[in-house]
Design a protein around this motif. Structure first.
Motif, PDB file in Angstrom:
ATOM      1  N   HIS A 101      38.373  36.665  29.002  1.00 46.15           N
ATOM      2  CA  HIS A 101      38.722  37.583  29.778  1.00 46.15           C
ATOM      3  C   HIS A 101      39.385  38.592  29.779  1.00 46.15           C
ATOM      4  O   HIS A 101      39.434  38.388  28.107  1.00 46.15           O
ATOM      5  CB  HIS A 101      39.368  36.822  31.127  1.00 46.15           C
ATOM      6  N   HIS A 102      38.778  39.898  29.639  1.00 45.45           N
ATOM      7  CA  HIS A 102      39.738  40.923  28.974  1.00 45.45           C
ATOM      8  C   HIS A 102      41.449  41.065  29.819  1.00 45.45           C
ATOM      9  O   HIS A 102      41.336  40.962  31.366  1.00 45.45           O
ATOM     10  CB  HIS A 102      38.908  41.911  29.512  1.00 45.45           C
ATOM     11  N   CYS A 103      42.257  40.963  28.799  1.00 45.88           N
ATOM     12  CA  CYS A 103      43.095  41.153  29.337  1.00 45.88           C
ATOM     13  C   CYS A 103      43.918  42.570  29.120  1.00 45.88           C
ATOM     14  O   CYS A 103      44.461  43.333  27.884  1.00 45.88           O
ATOM     15  CB  CYS A 103      44.333  39.769  28.158  1.00 45.88           C
TER      16      CYS A 103
ATOM     17  N   LEU B 229      43.220  38.575  40.788  1.00 43.56           N
ATOM     18  CA  LEU B 229      42.692  37.453  39.306  1.00 43.56           C
ATOM     19  C   LEU B 229      43.582  38.645  38.513  1.00 43.56           C
ATOM     20  O   LEU B 229      44.422  38.575  37.308  1.00 43.56           O
ATOM     21  CB  LEU B 229      41.333  38.418  38.362  1.00 43.56           C
ATOM     22  N   ARG B 230      44.069  40.168  39.034  1.00 42.66           N
ATOM     23  CA  ARG B 230      45.292  40.929  37.992  1.00 42.66           C
ATOM     24  C   ARG B 230      46.406  40.783  38.318  1.00 42.66           C
ATOM     25  O   ARG B 230      47.343  40.499  37.135  1.00 42.66           O
ATOM     26  CB  ARG B 230      45.331  43.063  39.117  1.00 42.66           C
ATOM     27  N   ASP B 231      47.154  39.025  38.786  1.00 40.91           N
ATOM     28  CA  ASP B 231      48.225  38.743  38.751  1.00 40.91           C
ATOM     29  C   ASP B 231      48.496  37.522  37.220  1.00 40.91           C
ATOM     30  O   ASP B 231      49.606  37.180  37.669  1.00 40.91           O
ATOM     31  CB  ASP B 231      48.332  38.228  40.684  1.00 40.91           C
ATOM     32  N   PHE B 232      46.957  37.181  37.486  1.00 43.54           N
ATOM     33  CA  PHE B 232      47.325  36.640  36.103  1.00 43.54           C
ATOM     34  C   PHE B 232      47.002  37.350  34.021  1.00 43.54           C
ATOM     35  O   PHE B 232      46.819  37.104  33.832  1.00 43.54           O
ATOM     36  CB  PHE B 232      45.776  35.194  35.828  1.00 43.54           C
ATOM     37  N   GLY B 233      47.508  38.983  34.529  1.00 42.22           N
ATOM     38  CA  GLY B 233      47.110  39.601  33.513  1.00 42.22           C
ATOM     39  C   GLY B 233      45.657  40.159  33.276  1.00 42.22           C
ATOM     40  O   GLY B 233      45.538  40.658  32.815  1.00 42.22           O
TER      41      GLY B 233
ATOM     42  N   ASP C 222      38.916  45.442  36.468  1.00 43.30           N
ATOM     43  CA  ASP C 222      37.801  46.651  36.293  1.00 43.30           C
ATOM     44  C   ASP C 222      36.706  46.102  35.349  1.00 43.30           C
ATOM     45  O   ASP C 222      35.534  46.372  35.303  1.00 43.30           O
ATOM     46  CB  ASP C 222      38.411  47.979  35.818  1.00 43.30           C
ATOM     47  N   VAL C 223      36.892  45.608  33.883  1.00 40.86           N
ATOM     48  CA  VAL C 223      36.240  45.258  33.281  1.00 40.86           C
ATOM     49  C   VAL C 223      35.263  43.402  33.941  1.00 40.86           C
ATOM     50  O   VAL C 223      34.044  43.521  33.946  1.00 40.86           O
ATOM     51  CB  VAL C 223      36.482  44.927  32.095  1.00 40.86           C
ATOM     52  N   GLU C 224      36.731  42.928  34.797  1.00 44.01           N
ATOM     53  CA  GLU C 224      35.523  41.980  34.762  1.00 44.01           C
ATOM     54  C   GLU C 224      34.717  41.860  36.028  1.00 44.01           C
ATOM     55  O   GLU C 224      33.698  40.700  36.603  1.00 44.01           O
ATOM     56  CB  GLU C 224      36.501  40.572  35.041  1.00 44.01           C
ATOM     57  N   PHE C 225      34.956  43.129  36.900  1.00 43.15           N
ATOM     58  CA  PHE C 225      34.087  42.567  37.966  1.00 43.15           C
ATOM     59  C   PHE C 225      32.498  43.605  38.215  1.00 43.15           C
ATOM     60  O   PHE C 225      32.169  43.196  38.577  1.00 43.15           O
ATOM     61  CB  PHE C 225      35.259  43.404  39.840  1.00 43.15           C
ATOM     62  N   TYR C 226      32.767  44.324  37.369  1.00 46.44           N
ATOM     63  CA  TYR C 226      31.481  45.492  37.244  1.00 46.44           C
ATOM     64  C   TYR C 226      31.405  45.219  36.237  1.00 46.44           C
ATOM     65  O   TYR C 226      29.671  46.102  36.107  1.00 46.44           O
ATOM     66  CB  TYR C 226      32.066  46.970  38.060  1.00 46.44           C
TER      67      TYR C 226
END
Length: 440
Positions: free
Chosen positions: A110-112, A407-411, A415-419
């Motif tokens: 995943h992208h941090c 998901l953003r609460d895990f870093g 924006d990258v992960e969803f779209y």
């Protein structure tokens, strides 16, 4: 804790807490009955502290791993190191694209948003280590938490013994007992140690559970999300609506990376040698070992994780030319003024809808709102599956799990992960096609 300002103080704060609990406690114990620690107790306690500090330092400074740009070429290569089964699975693998790193993401990566790059088997970005807990750093992180719990549990016993003595002697004159400063110091030690031990014990149990079943914190979120979509789909004939009228079938999908407790432990800790699992100087798992993960075979090789999510599908990017959108007296079109004005109004609404977000992406309303507007009714059992109050993100990409986490609460960079995962650049597709043709 994601911003740069708090991150500067996270590590000093943790070290200050460790020092307060570890060293000031030993100084205070020298002055309290039933007396100082014996040689054995001192050796064990300080050994735990040393292991804790080493593990914490490695969890902070170890690079969480950088994905090689040519990892996919190596993954699907015809080298002897790859079996036919691996190459077949790689050829059917859903290749998730990262628009910021300009590479395909390996499975479970995943992208941090803090590290500004894709992280191998990302668990979460830890604010207290100011580093990602990943395939490479996970063993150091779990050792840090384990030794912290072990050291504080040992200290809790020492504090309890001395608290019992203080309570038994409560009726004695004050000059025969500890001073006010010592009592305040002792109270702060008990409060800080007990609270921190409680929180970290819960974290350790949860982390050990994830290790045993081979999931990450992010994948636990994805599993719960998948179960939520399955419950929703039961009300709608097994299908959920995606953007632009797309119909997405939701089928139960098993988590593919749980391959048995022993293999899970070996993979997560980076070695089969269980004696090295608690050794703070053990080597970090290699980056290469985090590019491919064994699967349990419960699902077809063409099925990838995470499962399909209609709310993570972007709308089709469309452009409108207001000058050429309507040409009169051609193809049987009308030039009636009222029809033209009605068309212009619809066109303006389309332009507003498609261009409301950057890149032409229109985020949808939450599921409950969409379903209610469509006139569908749901019983109370589905109420827990929808996030009625989650309107801040403008759509389902802001879904929260049962603990209220996004998901953003895990870093994770949402924006990258969803779209962007399926929005592979045309140049990359052409290059892949040429490479495939040349290989043939």
């Amino acid at each position: 804790m994601d911003g740069p300002w708090p991150s500067k103080f996270a590590v000093p704060a943790v070290l200050s807490l460790i020092s307060f609990l570890s060293f000031s406690s030993q100084y205070l114990i020298l002055q309290l009955d039933p007396g100082p620690l014996d040689y054995r107790q001192t050796l064990i306690f300080n050994s735990l502290i040393a292991c804790l500090l080493i593990s914490y330092a490695r969890a902070c400074v170890t690079d969480p791993g950088r994905i090689p740009e040519d990892w996919l070429d190596q993954f699907v290569s015809n080298g002897e190191s790859k079996s036919d089964e691996s190459r077949q699975r790689a050829s059917k693998l859903r290749r998730r694209w990262c628009s910021k790193c300009n590479i395909y993401k390996p499975p479970r990566a995943h992208h941090c948003k803090s590290c500004q790059r894709c992280i191998l088997k990302m668990d979460h970005h830890c604010p207290w280590t100011v580093n990602c807990v990943s395939h490479v750093t996970f063993p150091h992180f779990i050792r840090f938490v384990f030794f912290a719990v072990a050291a504080m549990a040992y200290l809790e016993k020492f504090l309890y013994d001395r608290a019992a003595v203080i309570w038994e002697n409560r009726h004695l004159p004050s000059y025969l007992g500890p001073t006010v400063f010592q009592l305040v110091h002792f109270f702060l030690l008990v409060a800080a140690n007990s609270l921190t031990l409680f929180v970290l014990a819960i974290l350790l149990v949860r982390t050990l559970w994830c290790l045993a079943v081979n999931t990450t914190t992010i994948e636990e979120w994805e599993i719960e999300r998948h179960e939520t979509l399955l419950r929703r789909a039961r009300y709608l004939g097994g299908y959920l609506n995606g953007p632009d009228g797309q119909r997405v079938r939701i089928v139960k999908q098993e988590f593919p990376y749980d391959i048995g407790i022993w293999k899970n432990l070996k993979q997560g800790m980076g070695t089969w040698n269980f004696l090295a699992w608690l050794w703070p100087l053990s080597a970090s798992p290699s980056v290469e070992s985090g590019l491919e993960f064994e699967e349990n075979g419960f699902e077809d090789t063409s099925v990838s994780w995470p499962p399909p999510d209609p709310d993570r599908i972007p709308r089709i990017k469309r452009t409108f030319n207001s000058e050429d959108a309507l040409v009169y007296n051609q193809y049987g079109q009308t030039n009636d003024r009222e029809d033209i004005e009605a068309f212009r109004r619809r066109q303006a609404e389309d332009l507003k809808r498609w261009n409301s977000n950057a890149g032409g992406i229109q985020r949808r309303k939450p599921f409950y709102t969409r379903a209610t507007e469509d006139g569908r009714m749901f019983d109370g059992s589905d109420a827990s599956d929808v996030d009625i109050g989650n309107m801040e993100g403008g759509g389902e990409e802001g879904w929260r799990n049962s603990e209220g986490e996004r998901l953003r609460d895990f870093g994770v960079d949402e924006d990258v992960e969803f779209y962007d995962e399926d929005d592979v650049p045309l140049a990359e597709l052409i290059a892949r096609k040429k490479a495939k043709n040349n290989a043939m």
